[in-house]
Design an enzyme around this catalytic site. Structure first.
Site, PDB file in Angstrom:
ATOM      1  N   ASP A  35       0.857  -1.316  -0.014  1.00 29.63           N
ATOM      2  CA  ASP A  35       0.096   0.089   0.128  1.00 29.63           C
ATOM      3  C   ASP A  35       0.859   1.127  -0.040  1.00 29.63           C
ATOM      4  O   ASP A  35       1.959   1.347   0.635  1.00 29.63           O
ATOM      5  CB  ASP A  35      -0.890   0.058   1.360  1.00 29.63           C
ATOM      6  N   ILE A  36       0.458   2.397  -0.694  1.00 24.77           N
ATOM      7  CA  ILE A  36       1.308   3.483  -1.026  1.00 24.77           C
ATOM      8  C   ILE A  36       1.263   4.177   0.275  1.00 24.77           C
ATOM      9  O   ILE A  36       2.032   5.112   0.699  1.00 24.77           O
ATOM     10  CB  ILE A  36       0.896   4.123  -2.118  1.00 24.77           C
ATOM     11  N   ASN A  91     -12.829  -2.982   2.938  1.00 24.06           N
ATOM     12  CA  ASN A  91     -13.696  -1.729   3.075  1.00 24.06           C
ATOM     13  C   ASN A  91     -14.533  -1.820   1.829  1.00 24.06           C
ATOM     14  O   ASN A  91     -14.130  -1.980   0.897  1.00 24.06           O
ATOM     15  CB  ASN A  91     -12.804  -0.560   3.021  1.00 24.06           C
ATOM     16  N   GLN A  98     -14.707   2.561   1.818  1.00 22.59           N
ATOM     17  CA  GLN A  98     -13.721   2.300   0.448  1.00 22.59           C
ATOM     18  C   GLN A  98     -13.699   3.506  -0.160  1.00 22.59           C
ATOM     19  O   GLN A  98     -14.453   4.343  -0.502  1.00 22.59           O
ATOM     20  CB  GLN A  98     -14.947   1.355  -0.434  1.00 22.59           C
ATOM     21  N   HIS A 104     -10.484  -5.433  -3.638  1.00 17.81           N
ATOM     22  CA  HIS A 104      -9.129  -5.724  -2.863  1.00 17.81           C
ATOM     23  C   HIS A 104      -8.946  -5.801  -1.360  1.00 17.81           C
ATOM     24  O   HIS A 104     -10.049  -5.297  -0.756  1.00 17.81           O
ATOM     25  CB  HIS A 104      -8.274  -4.257  -3.202  1.00 17.81           C
TER      26      HIS A 104
HETATM   27  P1  5GP Z   1      -9.847   1.473   0.301  1.00 20.43           P
HETATM   28  O1  5GP Z   1      -9.920   2.827   1.074  1.00 20.43           O
HETATM   29  O2  5GP Z   1     -10.560   1.651  -1.057  1.00 20.43           O
HETATM   30  O3  5GP Z   1     -10.190   0.183   0.943  1.00 20.43           O
HETATM   31  O4  5GP Z   1      -8.290   1.518   0.034  1.00 20.43           O
HETATM   32  C1  5GP Z   1      -7.394   2.018  -1.147  1.00 20.43           C
HETATM   33  C2  5GP Z   1      -6.181   1.695  -0.803  1.00 20.43           C
HETATM   34  O5  5GP Z   1      -5.378   1.925  -1.717  1.00 20.43           O
HETATM   35  C3  5GP Z   1      -5.640   2.873   0.159  1.00 20.43           C
HETATM   36  O6  5GP Z   1      -5.005   2.236   1.408  1.00 20.43           O
HETATM   37  C4  5GP Z   1      -4.445   3.829  -0.391  1.00 20.43           C
HETATM   38  O7  5GP Z   1      -3.339   4.175   0.443  1.00 20.43           O
HETATM   39  C5  5GP Z   1      -4.100   2.695  -1.557  1.00 20.43           C
HETATM   40  N1  5GP Z   1      -3.525   3.190  -2.635  1.00 20.43           N
HETATM   41  C6  5GP Z   1      -4.202   4.366  -3.538  1.00 20.43           C
HETATM   42  N2  5GP Z   1      -3.619   4.704  -4.594  1.00 20.43           N
HETATM   43  C7  5GP Z   1      -2.458   3.735  -4.607  1.00 20.43           C
HETATM   44  C8  5GP Z   1      -1.339   3.605  -5.532  1.00 20.43           C
HETATM   45  O8  5GP Z   1      -1.333   4.088  -6.406  1.00 20.43           O
HETATM   46  N3  5GP Z   1      -0.490   2.626  -5.162  1.00 20.43           N
HETATM   47  C9  5GP Z   1      -0.473   1.846  -4.149  1.00 20.43           C
HETATM   48  N4  5GP Z   1       0.349   0.730  -3.917  1.00 20.43           N
HETATM   49  N5  5GP Z   1      -1.550   1.994  -3.177  1.00 20.43           N
HETATM   50  C10 5GP Z   1      -2.633   2.960  -3.573  1.00 20.43           C
END
Ligand code: 5GP
Length: 118
Positions: A35-36, A91, A98, A104
């Site tokens: 995760d970034i 999420n 989310q 994911h």
């Molecule tokens: P969500 O909130 O949808 O469950 O999680 C999305 C996740 O994607 C977040 O933890 C965010 O840090 C990660 N994320 C968003 N953009 C990128 C990216 O470009 N590269 C990576 N490796 N992770 C990302």
């Protein structure tokens, strides 16, 4: 976040349109990558290759994918050195927190997790 056609940052990463660090895992169904914005010393994502927006939208013909992604999560957690347990999180949707609408799993490890989650 998604374009009008449903494409997201994860679709671009999977297709190789956006270059980043190497995947931790790749097979015909999913990838894993760090995760970034890590929320724990170990924090990676297992992302479906199929563009599925939410876990809630999974249909019966796709259900084996969820088991496969869970299995990959456990394999990569071991590879990453999560020896003392970990948390797998999905999420889903707006109330679920989310942000990227492409299926994911988060895998978090390397620190003690609290409960209930925020
Ligand atoms: P969500 O909130 O949808 O469950 O999680 C999305 C996740 O994607 C977040 O933890 C965010 O840090 C990660 N994320 C968003 N953009 C990128 C990216 O470009 N590269 C990576 N490796 N992770 C990302």
């Amino acid at each position: 976040m998604a374009d009008e056609d449903g494409d997201t940052i994860f679709g671009k990463i999977i297709r190789g349109d956006i270059k980043g660090p190497p995947f931790l895992h790749e097979d015909d169904k999913c990838i894993a990558l760090k995760d970034i914005h890590p929320q724990a010393p170990i924090h990676f994502l297992v992302i479906s290759k199929q563009e599925i927006k939410t876990i809630d939208s999974i249909n019966e013909t796709q259900k084996e994918l969820l088991g496969h992604m869970m299995w990959v999560a456990t394999k990569v957690a071991k590879d990453q050195g999560a020896t003392n347990g970990y948390r797998i999180v999905v999420n889903d949707g707006s109330d679920g927190g989310q942000h990227v609408f492409h299926l994911h799993f988060h895998v978090l490890a390397g620190r003690k997790m609290s409960w209930p989650p925020g």
